[in-house]
Design a protein around this motif. Structure first.
Motif, PDB file in Angstrom:
ATOM      1  N   THR A   1       0.799  -1.233   0.000  1.00  0.00           N
ATOM      2  CA  THR A   1       0.000   0.000   0.000  1.00  0.00           C
ATOM      3  C   THR A   1       0.826   1.274   0.000  1.00  0.00           C
ATOM      4  O   THR A   1       0.267   2.373   0.045  1.00  0.00           O
ATOM      5  N   GLN A   2       2.144   1.187  -0.084  1.00  0.00           N
ATOM      6  CA  GLN A   2       2.987   2.382   0.011  1.00  0.00           C
ATOM      7  C   GLN A   2       2.726   3.383  -1.106  1.00  0.00           C
ATOM      8  O   GLN A   2       2.440   4.556  -0.857  1.00  0.00           O
ATOM      9  N   ILE A   3       2.837   2.953  -2.354  1.00  0.00           N
ATOM     10  CA  ILE A   3       2.720   3.876  -3.482  1.00  0.00           C
ATOM     11  C   ILE A   3       1.290   4.391  -3.658  1.00  0.00           C
ATOM     12  O   ILE A   3       1.077   5.600  -3.776  1.00  0.00           O
ATOM     13  N   PRO A   4       0.265   3.500  -3.654  1.00  0.00           N
ATOM     14  CA  PRO A   4      -1.104   4.041  -3.766  1.00  0.00           C
ATOM     15  C   PRO A   4      -1.508   4.912  -2.589  1.00  0.00           C
ATOM     16  O   PRO A   4      -2.366   5.783  -2.734  1.00  0.00           O
ATOM     17  N   ALA A   5      -0.896   4.714  -1.429  1.00  0.00           N
ATOM     18  CA  ALA A   5      -1.257   5.517  -0.248  1.00  0.00           C
ATOM     19  C   ALA A   5      -0.980   6.995  -0.480  1.00  0.00           C
ATOM     20  O   ALA A   5      -1.763   7.857  -0.058  1.00  0.00           O
ATOM     21  N   GLY A   6       0.126   7.316  -1.131  1.00  0.00           N
ATOM     22  CA  GLY A   6       0.452   8.708  -1.387  1.00  0.00           C
ATOM     23  C   GLY A   6      -0.584   9.379  -2.266  1.00  0.00           C
ATOM     24  O   GLY A   6      -0.978  10.524  -2.027  1.00  0.00           O
ATOM     25  N   GLN A   7      -1.046   8.665  -3.301  1.00  0.00           N
ATOM     26  CA  GLN A   7      -2.068   9.218  -4.179  1.00  0.00           C
ATOM     27  C   GLN A   7      -3.395   9.413  -3.449  1.00  0.00           C
ATOM     28  O   GLN A   7      -4.071  10.431  -3.598  1.00  0.00           O
ATOM     29  N   LEU A   8      -3.790   8.431  -2.639  1.00  0.00           N
ATOM     30  CA  LEU A   8      -5.054   8.539  -1.897  1.00  0.00           C
ATOM     31  C   LEU A   8      -5.005   9.651  -0.859  1.00  0.00           C
ATOM     32  O   LEU A   8      -5.997  10.350  -0.635  1.00  0.00           O
ATOM     33  N   ALA A   9      -3.852   9.814  -0.202  1.00  0.00           N
ATOM     34  CA  ALA A   9      -3.726  10.886   0.787  1.00  0.00           C
ATOM     35  C   ALA A   9      -3.892  12.250   0.136  1.00  0.00           C
ATOM     36  O   ALA A   9      -4.502  13.162   0.703  1.00  0.00           O
ATOM     37  N   GLN A  10      -3.352  12.400  -1.076  1.00  0.00           N
ATOM     38  CA  GLN A  10      -3.464  13.670  -1.789  1.00  0.00           C
ATOM     39  C   GLN A  10      -4.906  13.913  -2.246  1.00  0.00           C
ATOM     40  O   GLN A  10      -5.414  15.027  -2.185  1.00  0.00           O
ATOM     41  N   ARG A  11      -5.587  12.866  -2.677  1.00  0.00           N
ATOM     42  CA  ARG A  11      -6.921  13.014  -3.251  1.00  0.00           C
ATOM     43  C   ARG A  11      -8.011  13.082  -2.177  1.00  0.00           C
ATOM     44  O   ARG A  11      -8.926  13.904  -2.249  1.00  0.00           O
ATOM     45  N   CYS A  12      -7.950  12.186  -1.208  1.00  0.00           N
ATOM     46  CA  CYS A  12      -9.029  12.060  -0.229  1.00  0.00           C
ATOM     47  C   CYS A  12      -8.722  12.715   1.108  1.00  0.00           C
ATOM     48  O   CYS A  12      -9.596  12.797   1.966  1.00  0.00           O
ATOM     49  N   GLY A  13      -7.490  13.151   1.292  1.00  0.00           N
ATOM     50  CA  GLY A  13      -7.110  13.769   2.549  1.00  0.00           C
ATOM     51  C   GLY A  13      -6.484  12.763   3.494  1.00  0.00           C
ATOM     52  O   GLY A  13      -6.943  11.619   3.606  1.00  0.00           O
ATOM     53  N   PRO A  14      -5.424  13.159   4.205  1.00  0.00           N
ATOM     54  CA  PRO A  14      -4.709  12.223   5.080  1.00  0.00           C
ATOM     55  C   PRO A  14      -5.461  11.873   6.363  1.00  0.00           C
ATOM     56  O   PRO A  14      -5.190  10.844   6.973  1.00  0.00           O
ATOM     57  N   LYS A  15      -6.409  12.712   6.797  1.00  0.00           N
ATOM     58  CA  LYS A  15      -7.075  12.469   8.077  1.00  0.00           C
ATOM     59  C   LYS A  15      -7.803  11.136   8.090  1.00  0.00           C
ATOM     60  O   LYS A  15      -7.630  10.326   9.013  1.00  0.00           O
ATOM     61  N   ILE A  16      -8.618  10.872   7.090  1.00  0.00           N
ATOM     62  CA  ILE A  16      -9.408   9.648   7.074  1.00  0.00           C
ATOM     63  C   ILE A  16      -8.516   8.425   6.934  1.00  0.00           C
ATOM     64  O   ILE A  16      -8.780   7.370   7.522  1.00  0.00           O
ATOM     65  N   LEU A  17      -7.418   8.556   6.178  1.00  0.00           N
ATOM     66  CA  LEU A  17      -6.517   7.417   6.002  1.00  0.00           C
ATOM     67  C   LEU A  17      -5.796   7.070   7.300  1.00  0.00           C
ATOM     68  O   LEU A  17      -5.645   5.900   7.649  1.00  0.00           O
ATOM     69  N   LEU A  18      -5.337   8.093   8.026  1.00  0.00           N
ATOM     70  CA  LEU A  18      -4.684   7.828   9.312  1.00  0.00           C
ATOM     71  C   LEU A  18      -5.673   7.232  10.313  1.00  0.00           C
ATOM     72  O   LEU A  18      -5.320   6.337  11.091  1.00  0.00           O
ATOM     73  N   LEU A  19      -6.904   7.727  10.311  1.00  0.00           N
ATOM     74  CA  LEU A  19      -7.929   7.217  11.222  1.00  0.00           C
ATOM     75  C   LEU A  19      -8.188   5.735  10.972  1.00  0.00           C
ATOM     76  O   LEU A  19      -8.186   4.915  11.901  1.00  0.00           O
TER      77      LEU A  19
END
Length: 497
Positions: free
Chosen positions: A94-112
């Motif tokens: 999940t390393q590479i797709p995580a960066g794209q999702l954090a930029q698009r959907c916001g890091p708050k929900i991903l960290l949660l």
């Protein structure tokens, strides 16, 4: 197109970084400090959940080492190595797709979701071990790794939005220092918990419960950006956002994958990151076993002594960071010289310590502990070496580059414990451990040598695309008449003056 939470945009924002300077930061404790502390404790929890098994597994396979009233498992060294490495099987995915999702959907929900899911699975670990033995634990750790793969790209995205240029080093260091703090706390208390009346399962119950508490705090107080934080003072928001310079929302940066993957400095950075992870995670996952079997420390002393190197590493991270800034800002060293110097300190000093450790006799526990502490603690110098080199090479693509190097590096985190399982058949034999230390020292040497020869610290040509692609043709066409109208109005105003 990956799943998105509805807040996704169709472009990647490009920031033009301004030199550090005015405006002056507002005084007092602000919203950016709240976010930084939340990130610090988030990484504390994340690493506690990541390393809790390193000490717990010692008690899980040997009830006599802790509380004999709890279940014991018949796992040999190879099985233990598979279990300890399984976390990274999911982590690298999940390393590479995580960066794209954090930029698009916001890091708050991903960290949660990341820490929340990982915490719940930690609580389920004793049950899974009881019901499904080693296979169930491996499966659970893989899923935990998948969830934690979002943490570093999301943290990087948070800092890119919250840490102003003049404070980025301090706030970034404080945030990432949570990783070592979590390692220290977990390793220090695990032995006590395993020997208590609650036994080794309490290691997983308590770390999981703390992770859930953090998730609640993050839900209420975490924020994707200053613009979304309701309680931020206007002057603080202006201070943070102005440090990024003008944002160009009309252009979309296309990731130059081929240029990045074939860049010599990027390849050197990837190798340095990978070699660092090999040695670091070899020691982190195997040190409790080495302490018990070779140095003959009981599990309480084992846990406390295992945490000591990471405590030293945590402290030294706050020493090296201002020292690096001082040397660069006073122009005693160029940026590239500073990166290579601190990377050399962080990899070659541990290399020498590991070579010394290979010749420590079985009774020399005090010397072995000193060398282990040196090998791990001085490793924090790499924060000012390859760890920040992504931003040196390409500010616009630093997140993607971090995903690439972290993915490659954590493949080493999978392989290293497996190699230990192949090399060591008798964990009490110091000669077999000597081979482990030789391998780690050799990997450290190669990684830093490559970085010294090929590493750079100047922005690469592929950072800024020559012909940025407009967001859409229709938008560009619609914008043109508006610009013409504005120009006409401006011209008329000038004539009227």
């Amino acid at each position: 197109m990956p799943f998105c939470c509805g807040c996704c945009g169709d472009s990647t924002t490009r920031y033009e970084y301004r030199p550090i300077g005015s405006p002056q930061p507002p005084s007092g404790f602000g919203a950016r400090h709240v976010q930084t502390l939340l990130l610090f404790f988030g990484l504390t929890v994340a690493y506690a959940l990541r390393v809790n098994l390193s000490v717990a597994i010692v008690a899980m396979v040997d009830g006599h080492a802790a509380n004999e009233d709890f279940e014991e498992f018949d796992w040999d060294e190879k099985t233990k190595s598979v279990i300890l490495s399984s976390f990274f099987w999911g982590y690298v995915v999940t390393q590479i797709p995580a960066g794209q999702l954090a930029q698009r959907c916001g890091p708050k929900i991903l960290l949660l979701l990341s820490i929340g899911i990982c915490s719940m699975l930690a609580v389920l670990t004793p049950f899974c071990a009881h019901v499904g033995d080693a296979k169930a634990v491996v499966g659970l750790r893989i899923v935990q790794g998948l969830s934690q793969g979002f943490i570093f790209p999301s943290t990087h995205t948070m800092l890119s939005r919250w840490a102003p240029a003049s404070e980025r080093g301090r706030l970034g260091t404080l945030s990432y220092a949570g990783a070592q703090f979590g390692t220290v706390i977990m390793l220090a208390v695990s032995g006590v918990l395993a020997s208590s009346t609650m036994g080794w399962p309490s290691i997983f119950y308590i770390s999981g419960a703390v992770g859930m508490l953090w998730s609640v705090a993050w839900f209420f107080y975490g924020s994707n950006s200053p613009a979304e934080y309701r309680g931020i003072a206007p002057e603080e928001r202006e201070f943070i956002e102005s440090s990024f310079g003008p944002q160009d929302h009309s252009r979309r940066i296309v990731t130059p994958w081929m240029a990045i993957l074939t860049s010599a400095p990027m390849i050197a950075l990837t190798i340095a990151h990978s070699c660092h992870n090999w040695g670091f995670w070899t020691l982190l996952t195997e040190m409790p076993t080495y302490m018990k079997e070779v140095l003959e420390k009981d599990i309480k002393k084992n846990a406390l002594l295992s945490s000591l190197p990471y405590f030293v590493m945590w402290i030294l991270s706050f020493v090296f960071s201002p020292l690096s800034d001082f040397l660069i800002n006073r122009q005693y060293l160029s940026r590239v010289a500073s990166r290579k110097l601190f990377n050399t300190i962080g990899l070659w000093v541990p290399m020498v310590a590991l070579l010394g450790l290979a010749f420590v006799p079985k009774g020399g526990s005090d010397l072995a502990i000193v060398l282990l502490t040196l090998a791990v603690g001085i490793n924090s110098a790499t924060y000012l070496g390859f760890q920040v080199n992504h931003i040196d090479l390409s500010p616009n693509h630093a997140g993607t580059m971090m995903g690439i190097t972290n993915c490659a590096a954590n493949i080493m985190s999978i392989i290293a414990p497996l190699i230990v399982g192949q090399v060591i058949s008798d964990a009490t034999d110091p000669i077999q451990w000597r081979r482990v230390f030789y391998i780690a020292a050799g990997v450290y040497f190669f990684g830093n040598l490559t970085f010294i020869i090929f590493g750079k610290a100047d922005i690469q040509p592929w950072n800024e695309p020559e012909s940025p692609i407009p967001r859409t043709v229709s938008n560009a066409n619609e914008a043109q008449p508006a610009r013409n109208a504005n120009n006409t109005a401006s011209s008329n105003e000038n004539h009227s003056d």
